[in-house]
Design an enzyme around this catalytic site. Structure first.
Site, PDB file in Angstrom:
ATOM      1  CG  ASP A  11      -1.802   1.227   1.307  1.00  0.00           C
ATOM      2  OD1 ASP A  11      -2.338   1.623   0.258  1.00  0.00           O
ATOM      3  OD2 ASP A  11      -1.966   1.808   2.400  1.00  0.00           O
ATOM      4  CB  SER A  12       0.213   4.766  -0.742  1.00  0.00           C
ATOM      5  OG  SER A  12      -0.953   4.893   0.050  1.00  0.00           O
ATOM      6  CE1 TYR A  43       2.624   4.998  -3.396  1.00  0.00           C
ATOM      7  CE2 TYR A  43       1.270   3.268  -4.329  1.00  0.00           C
ATOM      8  CZ  TYR A  43       2.452   3.661  -3.748  1.00  0.00           C
ATOM      9  OH  TYR A  43       3.451   2.753  -3.536  1.00  0.00           O
ATOM     10  N   GLY A  44      -2.614   9.076  -4.313  1.00  0.00           N
ATOM     11  CA  GLY A  44      -3.830   9.604  -4.947  1.00  0.00           C
ATOM     12  C   GLY A  44      -3.624  10.698  -5.973  1.00  0.00           C
ATOM     13  CB  CYS A  74      -3.181   0.616  -2.489  1.00  0.00           C
ATOM     14  SG  CYS A  74      -3.147   2.330  -3.026  1.00  0.00           S
ATOM     15  CB  THR A  76      -4.696   4.959  -5.398  1.00  0.00           C
ATOM     16  OG1 THR A  76      -5.535   5.538  -4.404  1.00  0.00           O
ATOM     17  CG2 THR A  76      -4.282   6.008  -6.396  1.00  0.00           C
ATOM     18  CB  CYS A 184      -9.046   5.359   0.364  1.00  0.00           C
ATOM     19  SG  CYS A 184      -7.368   5.609   0.976  1.00  0.00           S
TER      20      CYS A 184
END
Ligand code: DGL
Length: 261
Positions: A11-12, A43-44, A74, A76, A184
């Site tokens: 994930d970010s 990341y968005g 994630c 995104t 998210c």
């Protein structure tokens, strides 16, 4: 591929631990390796090319570490990169997408809200899913600007968080949405705060459990479920110099290490 190999997650940052927890609950026998790319969060707003590059970097590392399957924890990264990841590596990927389908099926008012990142809401995959399942209802989309940064800093119920959430949920409530979809993997950590703010009848939907069920079914299909007994290895790697937030959210006795990736 052997069933004793670990399930990889990335994930970010810290948010994908909300997904990791669901997988861990459903599949307690599995070894896991989790990458928190907090250095690159959020990341968005980054744009598709950058999200692809970061997703490849994380995937390569998990494959190097010997994972048998990768959960892209994630939204995104899933909505922007999973098709390319699937065609680039000989390994199964499980993705997470906003749970728009159950919300569209269950709504009584015909209006649902969705809170997600810019990268998710602008992705082709999200538009495809939304057109497929939510064509005849009203979807109030809201970008959760700033939420991931606050959660990465360990703030889930600060004054600033309340102010942002209040601004973001107001249009949904005003439009009479009876469901809010958390698009998210960081946002499930906001559920207690949101619960205090939303009308009591408004349902909060996230995708964690569905991802865990899908992970189990794909492992079963490939005969990769770990049914051996013994100690489980639960490794976490973060590229942030502050690993305390990650540790506090996992809330289980696991190994958390700094790694520059
Ligand atoms: N957890 C990521 C997601 O599910 C957060 C994205 C971001 O870093 O902006 O979308």
């Amino acid at each position: 591929m052997a069933s004793s190999q670990a399930i990889g997650f990335f994930d970010s940052g810290v948010g994908g631990t909300s997904i990791w927890k669901e997988v861990r609950r459903l599949l307690p026998n599995e070894h896991t390796i989790y990458l928190a790319d907090s250095k690159n969060a959020p990341y968005g707003p980054k744009g598709k090319e950058k999200i692809l590059e970061l997703s490849h970097k994380n995937t390569r590392l998990l494959i190097e570490k010997g994972c048998k399957l990768i959960v892209v924890a994630c939204n995104t990264a899933t909505t922007n990169a999973i098709d390319e990841l699937r065609s680039s590596y000989p390994i199964s990927f499980i993705g997470i997408e906003p749970a728009i389908k159950p919300a569209a099926l269950q709504t009584r008012t015909g209006v649902v809200g969705i809170l997600a990142t810019e990268g998710t809401l602008s992705s082709q995959l999200f538009h495809k899913t939304s057109n497929l399942f939510a064509n005849d209802i009203e979807v109030v989309e809201q970008i959760g600007d700033g939420l991931v940064e606050l959660i990465e800093g360990g703030e889930v119920s600060s004054r600033e968080m309340y102010t942002l959430l209040n601004k973001y949920i107001r249009p949904m409530v005003k439009a009479k949405a009876d469901h809010i979809v958390l698009g998210c993997s960081h946002y499930p950590y906001l559920i207690p705060t949101l619960r205090r703010m939303l009308p009591p009848a408004m349902k909060i939907i996230d995708s964690g459990e569905a991802v865990a069920r899908q992970t189990k079914s794909v492992l079963e299909k490939h005969d990769l479920l770990n049914d051996s007994v013994g100690t489980r290895s639960l490794q976490f790697f973060s590229n942030s110099s502050n690993i305390d937030v990650l540790k506090s959210l996992i809330n289980e006795n696991v190994e958390v290490n700094y790694l520059d990736f």
